[in-house]
Enzyme design. Structure first.
Site, PDB file in Angstrom:
ATOM      1  N   THR A 100      42.829  43.703  33.127  1.00  0.00           N
ATOM      2  CA  THR A 100      43.123  44.646  34.211  1.00  0.00           C
ATOM      3  C   THR A 100      44.486  44.301  34.806  1.00  0.00           C
ATOM      4  O   THR A 100      45.026  43.223  34.569  1.00  0.00           O
ATOM      5  CB  THR A 100      42.060  44.583  35.324  1.00  0.00           C
ATOM      6  OG1 THR A 100      42.091  43.275  35.910  1.00  0.00           O
ATOM      7  CG2 THR A 100      40.668  44.845  34.788  1.00  0.00           C
TER       8      THR A 100
ATOM      9  N   GLU B 287      38.480  49.009  32.630  1.00  0.00           N
ATOM     10  CA  GLU B 287      37.057  48.828  32.323  1.00  0.00           C
ATOM     11  C   GLU B 287      36.457  50.051  31.640  1.00  0.00           C
ATOM     12  O   GLU B 287      35.345  49.993  31.108  1.00  0.00           O
ATOM     13  CB  GLU B 287      36.275  48.588  33.630  1.00  0.00           C
ATOM     14  CG  GLU B 287      36.555  47.268  34.333  1.00  0.00           C
ATOM     15  CD  GLU B 287      37.731  47.330  35.306  1.00  0.00           C
ATOM     16  OE1 GLU B 287      38.622  48.192  35.119  1.00  0.00           O
ATOM     17  OE2 GLU B 287      37.779  46.530  36.244  1.00  0.00           O
TER      18      GLU B 287
ATOM     19  N   LYS C 105      39.327  48.921  57.779  1.00  0.00           N
ATOM     20  CA  LYS C 105      38.093  49.108  58.546  1.00  0.00           C
ATOM     21  C   LYS C 105      38.376  48.811  60.008  1.00  0.00           C
ATOM     22  O   LYS C 105      38.663  47.684  60.377  1.00  0.00           O
ATOM     23  CB  LYS C 105      37.007  48.163  58.023  1.00  0.00           C
ATOM     24  CG  LYS C 105      36.670  48.528  56.581  1.00  0.00           C
ATOM     25  CD  LYS C 105      35.325  47.995  56.122  1.00  0.00           C
ATOM     26  CE  LYS C 105      35.054  48.557  54.739  1.00  0.00           C
ATOM     27  NZ  LYS C 105      34.461  47.604  53.826  1.00  0.00           N
TER      28      LYS C 105
ATOM     29  N   TRP D  32      36.529  54.022  58.820  1.00  0.00           N
ATOM     30  CA  TRP D  32      37.498  53.732  57.770  1.00  0.00           C
ATOM     31  C   TRP D  32      38.784  54.509  57.968  1.00  0.00           C
ATOM     32  O   TRP D  32      38.774  55.672  58.317  1.00  0.00           O
ATOM     33  CB  TRP D  32      36.922  54.107  56.397  1.00  0.00           C
ATOM     34  CG  TRP D  32      35.862  53.155  55.905  1.00  0.00           C
ATOM     35  CD1 TRP D  32      35.288  52.142  56.598  1.00  0.00           C
ATOM     36  CD2 TRP D  32      35.257  53.165  54.616  1.00  0.00           C
ATOM     37  NE1 TRP D  32      34.360  51.507  55.810  1.00  0.00           N
ATOM     38  CE2 TRP D  32      34.313  52.115  54.593  1.00  0.00           C
ATOM     39  CE3 TRP D  32      35.412  53.951  53.478  1.00  0.00           C
ATOM     40  CZ2 TRP D  32      33.533  51.828  53.476  1.00  0.00           C
ATOM     41  CZ3 TRP D  32      34.635  53.666  52.368  1.00  0.00           C
ATOM     42  CH2 TRP D  32      33.718  52.607  52.362  1.00  0.00           C
TER      43      TRP D  32
HETATM   44  N1  LIG Z   1      44.935  59.182  38.897  1.00  0.00           N
HETATM   45  C1  LIG Z   1      44.800  58.134  39.692  1.00  0.00           C
HETATM   46  N2  LIG Z   1      44.957  58.261  41.021  1.00  0.00           N
HETATM   47  C2  LIG Z   1      44.834  57.213  41.847  1.00  0.00           C
HETATM   48  N3  LIG Z   1      44.537  55.977  41.436  1.00  0.00           N
HETATM   49  C3  LIG Z   1      44.367  55.786  40.131  1.00  0.00           C
HETATM   50  C4  LIG Z   1      44.479  56.838  39.185  1.00  0.00           C
HETATM   51  N4  LIG Z   1      44.245  56.339  37.965  1.00  0.00           N
HETATM   52  C5  LIG Z   1      44.004  55.026  38.137  1.00  0.00           C
HETATM   53  N5  LIG Z   1      44.081  54.668  39.435  1.00  0.00           N
HETATM   54  C6  LIG Z   1      43.890  53.336  40.033  1.00  0.00           C
HETATM   55  O1  LIG Z   1      44.070  52.360  39.037  1.00  0.00           O
HETATM   56  C7  LIG Z   1      42.887  51.548  38.925  1.00  0.00           C
HETATM   57  C8  LIG Z   1      42.727  51.076  37.514  1.00  0.00           C
HETATM   58  O2  LIG Z   1      43.876  50.333  37.160  1.00  0.00           O
HETATM   59  P1  LIG Z   1      43.816  49.099  36.191  1.00  0.00           P
HETATM   60  O3  LIG Z   1      42.538  49.066  35.430  1.00  0.00           O
HETATM   61  O4  LIG Z   1      45.083  49.153  35.412  1.00  0.00           O
HETATM   62  O5  LIG Z   1      43.863  47.799  37.071  1.00  0.00           O
HETATM   63  P2  LIG Z   1      43.811  47.612  38.636  1.00  0.00           P
HETATM   64  O6  LIG Z   1      42.512  48.109  39.159  1.00  0.00           O
HETATM   65  O7  LIG Z   1      45.061  48.182  39.205  1.00  0.00           O
HETATM   66  O8  LIG Z   1      43.860  46.017  38.734  1.00  0.00           O
HETATM   67  P3  LIG Z   1      42.675  44.993  39.075  1.00  0.00           P
HETATM   68  O9  LIG Z   1      41.368  45.616  38.651  1.00  0.00           O
HETATM   69  O10 LIG Z   1      43.010  43.786  38.306  1.00  0.00           O
HETATM   70  O11 LIG Z   1      42.778  44.822  40.545  1.00  0.00           O
HETATM   71  C9  LIG Z   1      41.775  52.452  39.389  1.00  0.00           C
HETATM   72  O12 LIG Z   1      40.657  51.706  39.811  1.00  0.00           O
HETATM   73  C10 LIG Z   1      42.455  53.214  40.523  1.00  0.00           C
HETATM   74  O13 LIG Z   1      42.468  52.444  41.712  1.00  0.00           O
HETATM   75 MG   LIG Z   2      40.587  47.445  38.911  1.00  0.00          MG
END
Ligand SMILES: Nc1ncnc2c1ncn2[C@@H]1O[C@H](COP(=O)(O)OP(=O)(O)OP(=O)(O)O)[C@@H](O)[C@H]1O
Ligand SMILES: [Mg+2]
Ligand SMILES: Nc1ncnc2c1ncn2[C@@H]1O[C@H](COP(=O)(O)OP(=O)(O)OP(=O)(O)O)[C@@H](O)[C@H]1O
Ligand SMILES: [Mg+2]
Lengths: 553, 553
Positions: free
Chosen positions: B182, B327, B437, B442
């Site tokens: 991630t 994931e 919060k 929120w």
């Molecule tokens: N279209 C979108 N609009 C807003 N947020 C998005 C979108 N697509 C993905 N995301 C954000 O990106 C996240 C997924 O990113 P990624 O799996 O690359 O790792 P990360 O969640 O940024 O990092 P980590 O899980 O390690 O903190 C999603 O959970 C969401 O928060």
């Molecule tokens: Mg994530």
């Protein structure tokens, strides 16, 4: 272990109910159209599951249907498998002894039956064969008088007391979810089981452009019966997409179909070729607006090129010719044009689209000659088509003999003899069991039939090989002449016609006039019957010209 | 056992090679465009598999890449998993200590590395962390001088002696095929493994209209890096469809992208929002014909409505806004319009399309509040989004702590706080860890940021919650002003702007001017860094107006 949540049908139901709550499911009945929404559907499916559970149905139990295409039948499609049982769709057109064999073999515990089909089922009931059957449920809100089935209840009473929420179980992927017997064209029907995963994979494979290209905006009417390999999976695919369903009900006429298309705005429909020949005839004579229709899936037997051309030219409807098998859930190939082919002359496009088409992503195939070698993809050489993939079963239900015969490792030997052209389009030449082996060469019975059926005085025709001492087999044509045809003249013309189009030794040694070609319950030509009648060479004694043997070619 | 052949990637490769042998794979390199066909690709993939096998790589071994988007990287996509090994794509933009952690954690045996990225990798090499690495392979036909990696060979030499056929194994479905960490936005990067089956299911899910609507006629250019969740799976989906691939190579500029679209006839492309902002800016100033482009998939962070509108109005290009996670392989939702919505006023359509969209068929979701109850779908109430399905992993690699925190049964708790509207469209309001919060209510940091960033004098802005004794947390805005902005005036304007648009108590208690918002290797705002800096309430001491507390609303 690396992995994710199981592939099951339930999330398709959930999604349609939640994301497309107002999209409709429409069903033609004797009394007119019934319609409700996915949201109601979801509730009714839950009630069905509850009722089944109350009736003692549990994991892996078999629940059968003996029904046409309608909304209650569709409720069993998700209700039965999602509560852990297995949906066995019985073809009500089968002869009684096949129905008995199938019910006994599958050990069905409940049979859902249409009011109009109840007499047929009652006639087939046999104490021994039906020993496993605990009750019948008639697909109506009351049981018809003198139904002749017992114990029996009606569907609405059956589900009446159950709540419209069900605590759906998390099922394993290999949970048996569906069951269907092959058509029995080449022998006894063989049972095929569909796991949750196979139905999931098939559903996903039908949605994309490479499959049947289904989206939420579609209005889909499966004319192919729901007892034929789950109506080619369309009720599942339509739900997964959130599209609208239209079910044509019992024995729809061409007029019924034309009306449903016009009134419900059907965009896609599907069925065997004869249905569409019937619709074209109807449209010739009547005014009907089928302009909402974008495409028709034709399969089960070969789609004639003329049908493809007429729908395109006269109605701007795309025919998608598809090939499949009960063993394949069923879709295997679809005759889409490849990028760039839209620029070919129309007739060349029709030629491609009249083939059985391109294998769907996810499957693999090979085409194998008698020595087990792969044949080249040149549109000429033919061999048996072998397939495998995530929606192709790897064994029959309780049929070790058929497993032995029809499988090579995990490859299903389809029994279809095909060519593949340079572009990868599969064309079915014949069934392996129907192909005529003469002097070490093959004669395609299908090609002879197509050529003969093009004659104006021929209503139906079929060609089989009869045993021959010297040439192993020789072709004999069975002709149903049109009323008033001159049989002697026709015979001579047909032989001349075939000799003109094919190698001389393909010409039938005898032409026999009959009143009707025997047919299977699926409506396919039943060559078994003719072969049994003509299992010696007396018919062609002295008629096979020595000089025209294949070796002389 | 009821079942079929395993779901693996191999048949996609087979099909593209056999049915679309002449379709192209085009790759931008420092020297210009390289191009070859699926037929050649298939052979090269086989050679790579043979070379890996010769190098002692076998079942389940991890093979890593440290590369941009190009054809050789694409060869590892099918070559590595189909021979039974696991492809681990490393993000080369990560800081060295993350690279070390990841390589050690994954125990990679071979690392494929781009010439341009070799210095970065060489800098990160650490004897202990890299103990498992047996060799480096540079993605070129020769090894650059002083590459600083050892033992090292070049890719063309590596595969040179292998035959272009490989005896592919039949793999189990749960065979680990891919691996990606991630982004590390909310903590340490977590390893996610993709089984053959997950990649298969994700590929099938992306093809239909409900997914990304991919067909053989498409020309697809993934700008999203191949080290980000397999470039959103596009190399697999493109192959399954038999479409043409265009890879933009190392660090493409907007000009490079515009040229590739024009010259290769790209129909679909995909990447994070900043890429498309850059392209729009470029197109404003330069002549480029992007008329072949039909759609852009935007995801990774929220697609601004203005970008969707501009592409539609000025270039007739459909933006498909998608949401996903490492994931989830990664696609979860896509913001398609539902049937009938094309008739809505344009602005309402953009509003829908700017949401994260509708869940794909096959997945399930729920949105849960702090008490674990599902929130209503009314576009107002928000809660954490939970998902599950056949391409959503059920555990992290060697991270029991994260499994504990991020899962509830087989539900993945996404960490995204969302609303769902009456039509079922998901909208991301914030990260659970970023949401502020305050007084039991929120505040969405994302909504504040969007509002503030709309001010002409703001270059970048981020909002975090800082601890507060009475209100738990209070919002503080960090602003990168545009050159020449009057900071005092700007501060007052921003507070007024927020107070105008949101409840009064949403207004930040402090506005801090900074030079740059810290970013992660994926380019996302790294709020962890700011939170660490401002982990006490001194910043807002005495600035929180009592009277404007949430309880007064
Ligand atoms: N279209 C979108 N609009 C807003 N947020 C998005 C979108 N697509 C993905 N995301 C954000 O990106 C996240 C997924 O990113 P990624 O799996 O690359 O790792 P990360 O969640 O940024 O990092 P980590 O899980 O390690 O903190 C999603 O959970 C969401 O928060
Ligand atoms: Mg994530
Ligand atoms: N588009 C098509 N063109 C030609 N033949 C087709 C087409 N679609 C299906 N078929 C034929 O139908 C067969 C599959 O039919 P089905 O599974 O219903 O049972 P069957 O093969 O007719 O019966 P059995 O296997 O019991 O002999 C295929 O193997 C093929 O021979
Ligand atoms: Mg068959």
């Amino acid at each position: 272990m690396v992995g994710a949540t199981n592939q099951t049908l339930r999330p398709f139901l959930w999604r349609a109910g939640k994301l497309f709550p107002d999209r409709e499911i429409v069903s033609r009945t004797a009394e007119g159209l019934e319609r409700y929404t996915y949201s109601e559907y979801e509730g009714r499916v839950a009630r069905l599951a509850g009722a089944l559970s109350d009736a003692g149905i549990g994991d892996g139990d078999r629940v059968a249907t003996f029904c046409w295409n309608h909304n209650r039948h569709f409720e069993t499609y998700f209700g039965v498998p999602s509560m852990g049982a297995q949906l066995h769709t019985i073809n009500p057109l089968l002869p009684d002894h096949h129905i008995q064999y199938i019910v006994e073999n599958a050990a069905d515990r409940i049979i859902f039956v249409d009011p109009s089909l109840a007499p047929k089922l009652a006639g087939a009931v046999d104490e021994d064969a039906f020993a496993s059957v605990e009750q019948f449920v008639v697909m109506a809100s009351e049981v018809p008088d003198d139904v002749g089935l017992s114990p029996v209840t009606d569907y609405e009473s059956f589900i009446a007391d159950s709540p419209d929420e069900y605590d759906w179980p998390d099922l394993p992927e290999d949970q048996p979810a569906g069951m269907c017997y092959t058509s029995g064209t080449t022998g006894e029907p063989k049972g095929v089981e569909y796991s949750q995963q196979m139905l999931w994979a098939h559903t996903m494979a039908t949605l994309p452009k490479s499959g049947l290209d289904i989206g939420a905006e579609d209005v889909i009417m499966p004319v192919v019966p729901m007892f034929h390999v789950n109506a080619w999976g369309l009720p599942f695919s339509t739900t997964a997409a959130g599209a609208k369903h239209v079910y044509p009900g019992p024995s729809p006429t061409p007029e019924d179909l034309a009306k449903l298309i016009e009134e419900e705005g059907v965009t896609m429909t599907a069925g065997v070729p004869t249905v569409w020949l019937g619709l074209l005839d109807y449209l010739d004579e009547h005014d009907a607006d089928i302009s909402s229709l974008e495409r028709i899936i034709i399969g089960g037997s070969a789609a004639p090129r003329s049908v493809i051309r007429r729908f395109d030219e006269e109605y701007d409807v795309d025919v998608l010719h598809a090939w499949g098998m009960t063993e394949m859930s069923p879709v295997g190939t679809v005759a889409h044009l490849k990028p760039g082919m839209e620029d070919l002359p129309a007739e060349e496009q029709y030629e491609k689209r009249a083939k059985q088409g391109l294998l769907a992503p996810g499957l693999e195939m090979r085409v194998v000659d008698d020595d087990g070698d792969e044949v080249p993809w040149n549109g000429e050489d033919f061999g048996e088509l072998w397939v495998r993939g995530p929606w192709v079963t790897t064994e029959y239900f309780e049929r070790p003999d058929a497993n032995e015969e029809d499988y090579e490792g995990n490859w299903l030997k389809t029994g279809d003899v095909v060519t593949v052209d340079e572009d990868g389009y599969v064309q079915i030449v014949d069934r392996a069991k129907d192909v005529i082996k003469s002097g070490g060469e093959w004669i395609s019975s299908v090609e002879l039939e197509n050529s003969i059926m093009a004659h104006d005085d021929v209503a139906e025709a079929t060609v089989i090989g009869v045993p021959h001492e010297r040439w192993q087999e020789r072709p004999v044509a069975f002709i149903v002449p049109k009323a008033g045809a001159d049989e002697a003249a026709l015979k001579a013309e047909l032989v001349a016609l075939v000799e003109d189009e094919f190698p001389k030794w393909w010409a039938p040694d005898e032409v026999v006039f009959i009143e009707e070609v025997p047919k299977t319950a699926t409506g396919k030509f039943d060559k078994k019957v003719l072969r049994d009648q003509y299992d010696d060479s007396s018919l062609i004694e002295g008629k096979t010209p020595d000089a025209e043997a294949p070796s002389d070619e």
